[in-house]
Motif scaffolding. Structure first.
Motif, PDB file in Angstrom:
ATOM      1  N   TYR A  92       0.832  -1.200   0.000  1.00 44.10           N
ATOM      2  CA  TYR A  92       0.000   0.000   0.000  1.00 44.10           C
ATOM      3  C   TYR A  92       0.877   1.264   0.000  1.00 44.10           C
ATOM      4  O   TYR A  92       0.662   2.178  -0.791  1.00 44.10           O
ATOM      5  N   LYS A  95       2.524   1.930  -3.261  1.00 46.38           N
ATOM      6  CA  LYS A  95       1.601   2.443  -4.273  1.00 46.38           C
ATOM      7  C   LYS A  95       1.266   3.908  -4.035  1.00 46.38           C
ATOM      8  O   LYS A  95       1.115   4.690  -4.953  1.00 46.38           O
ATOM      9  N   SER A  96       1.096   4.267  -2.740  1.00 45.02           N
ATOM     10  CA  SER A  96       0.555   5.594  -2.447  1.00 45.02           C
ATOM     11  C   SER A  96       1.608   6.625  -2.034  1.00 45.02           C
ATOM     12  O   SER A  96       1.280   7.781  -1.819  1.00 45.02           O
ATOM     13  N   THR A  97       2.876   6.217  -1.901  1.00 46.92           N
ATOM     14  CA  THR A  97       3.925   7.197  -1.590  1.00 46.92           C
ATOM     15  C   THR A  97       5.078   7.010  -2.573  1.00 46.92           C
ATOM     16  O   THR A  97       5.027   6.126  -3.426  1.00 46.92           O
TER      17      THR A  97
END
Lengths: 291, 245
Positions: A92, A95-97
């Motif tokens: 996660y 993907k998001s940072t």
């Protein structure tokens, strides 16, 4: 009289050579399956430049293992739960940072190691860190065999897709490969095999089962099929040799498995540099003949 | 001073897709780390035509490709025709570190009847045994083109296909690409810095520098007009003088 005592001594030596205690037999079977599966999975991890991720990931299992010991449930379940949670958080965050997998796992690994050392009962700490082959039960062995076979099957299904996504993510996506999904599946497979290998070599060294055989195979492979096969064979060889050696020298199997793996790696380096030198000599000879 | 045709991307008709359109892009915008990479990019591409995407470095050409491949988040609309089957030829590979042979790489796409498959993309057998990491720039591009076309795509995206290729080896690659368009009616998207290639092989030109500088028929432009759109008049004039000398 002398003849019969000689026969007796020979049969004792033979029985010593070929009969291993049950616990070692279980350790050997676990070694065959975990070693080969970890090697096979490692061939992707080493090529993804994630070798240290495999090592760090293994330490994350320690708090789960400690909870299993403290609350008297199967430590494999605790270890796997922590590994799975780490995989999801890593996936996660990646993907998001803009953080890399190495950085994320690096942080989670030291945190988990610190918590694990604090909550693991002192008497069990050594076993958790370095494993104990003699504690492997019949049930552990059956679970390991079934799960390892399933892991190999799933890995084989996604292996080519993983390879293409490593070569170029854009190329993989344009070829309708769901890169994020297969990466997640792959990390889960690594988590499973790390959890399975903990009893054999411990949380500190289980990462070596994933990395060392693949690193050794990479040196001497020019095709993907040979590379993955050699990684699995080297994994199997180092895990089983380590267990057999441990029963003879009465030392923990974990460090011996790693030492055998490192010896195979060193052998691979020597073979590869010798073959390169031979090739160079051949090409120089053919050039001078042409001149 | 050369007359520069006006951009053809204005107007609401850009967002309306027709059956003959392979791609419709409308009001596309991409931002990254609070920086605008692309904004208000609109254009249409008809089936079986070739579009060259040109522009200065950092102008957003590769970002546009990444958005078209759905690799990055964007605003606006990208609508592909339902028949789209994409083939992509990247500028280079991220990693050729993996020990993989050309045959193993191509077998990912050629699952049945490998020999016919290889013949169809014009590859010789002796290259198949080589490792992907041992190939020269030109050989690797041939393999990547073969990989892209082997499963009969309807669209090919080329990101600087000859960037790592020797000067003499460029033409055959572009000729091959052009033949594909003629023979099987494939739609081609091509990023290139080489204006000769653009003027010679593309039907349409999209000049980008974060926004659309020009979009239209390549024939409506001369070489120096295109340079002046991308780099300004001074650069185009000096280039022209250089050619005269």
């Amino acid at each position: 009289m002398e003849m019969s005592s000689l026969c007796q001594r020979r049969s004792i030596i033979r029985s010593r050579r070929f009969s291993l205690p049950d616990t070692i037999t279980f350790g050997l079977i676990v070694g065959v399956f975990v070693g080969s599966t970890a090697g096979y999975l490692g061939s992707i991890m080493v090529s993804k430049h994630m070798a240290l991720v495999g090592d760090a990931l293994s330490h994350v299992a320690l708090p789960g293992l400690a909870l299993g010991i403290l609350f008297n449930f199967n430590p494999f379940i605790g270890a796997f739960a922590f590994l799975a949670a780490t995989v999801i958080v890593t996936w996660y965050l990646q993907k998001s940072t803009t953080l890399s997998v190495e950085a994320i796992i690096g942080v989670l690994f030291v945190l988990a190691l610190a918590i694990g050392i604090l909550i693991t009962p002192q008497v069990d700490l050594l076993e958790a860190l370095f494993g104990d082959v003699s504690k492997i039960t019949f049930t552990d062995t059956i679970i390991t065999v079934l799960v390892s076979v399933s892991v190999i099957f799933v890995t084989k299904t996604i292996y080519q897709k993983l390879a293409v996504s490593m070569i170029s993510k854009e190329l993989a996506i344009a070829s309708r490969i769901k890169v994020e999904r297969i990466n997640l599946i792959y990390l889960f497979l690594v988590a499973i095999i790390v959890a399975l290998g903990i009893k054999e070599v411990g949380t500190l060294l289980v990462g070596a089962l994933v990395i060392v055989p693949a690193a050794a195979a990479k040196n001497i492979s020019s095709t993907l099929s040979r590379y993955s096969l050699m990684s699995a064979i080297f994994g199997l060889a180092s895990a089983t040799s380590g267990v057999i050696l441990s029963s003879y020298v009465n030392l923990p199997a974990g460090p011996l498995v790693v030492i055998v793996g490192a010896a195979i790696f060193a052998g691979g380096v020597v073979v590869s540099s010798l073959s390169k030198r031979l090739k160079n000599q051949k090409s120089m000879r053919s050039t001078s003949t042409a001149i | 001073m050369s007359d520069v045709p006006r951009p053809e991307n204005s107007g609401s008709n850009q967002s309306q897709a027709e059956a003959s359109d392979m791609l419709v892009v409308s009001e596309l915008g991409v931002r990254s780390q609070n920086k605008t990479i692309l904004e208000e990019v609109s254009f249409k591409v008809k089936k079986g035509t070739s579009l060259a995407i040109v522009g200065p470095n950092g102008g957003g050409k590769t970002t546009l490709f990444r958005a078209l491949l759905n690799l990055i988040p964007y605003t606006g609309m990208i609508r592909w025709n339902e028949e789209v089957r994409m083939g992509y030829v990247p500028q280079s590979l991220v990693s050729t570190d993996l020990p993989i042979s050309v045959e193993e790489f191509l077998r990912f796409k050629c699952k049945t009847d490998f020999d016919t498959c290889i013949k169809s993309v014009g590859l010789e057998k002796d290259i198949l045994r080589q490792s992907l990491r041992s190939l020269s720039g030109g050989e690797l591009q041939r393999i990547l083109i073969a990989w892209a076309i082997v499963d009969n795509p309807t669209v090919l995206l080329f990101d600087e296909p000859t960037s790592g290729v020797d000067i003499g080896a460029e033409e055959p690659i572009y000729d091959k690409v052009n033949n594909l368009k003629k023979e099987i009616g494939i739609t081609i998207f091509l990023i290139s810095h080489n204006m000769h290639v653009v003027m010679h092989y593309a039907d349409y030109v999209l000049a980008l520098n974060k926004r659309v500088l020009f979009f239209g028929d390549r024939k409506s432009l001369t070489h120096s007009q295109l340079l002046s759109i991308i780099y300004g008049n001074e650069f185009a004039l000096s280039e022209e003088e250089h050619h005269k000398e």
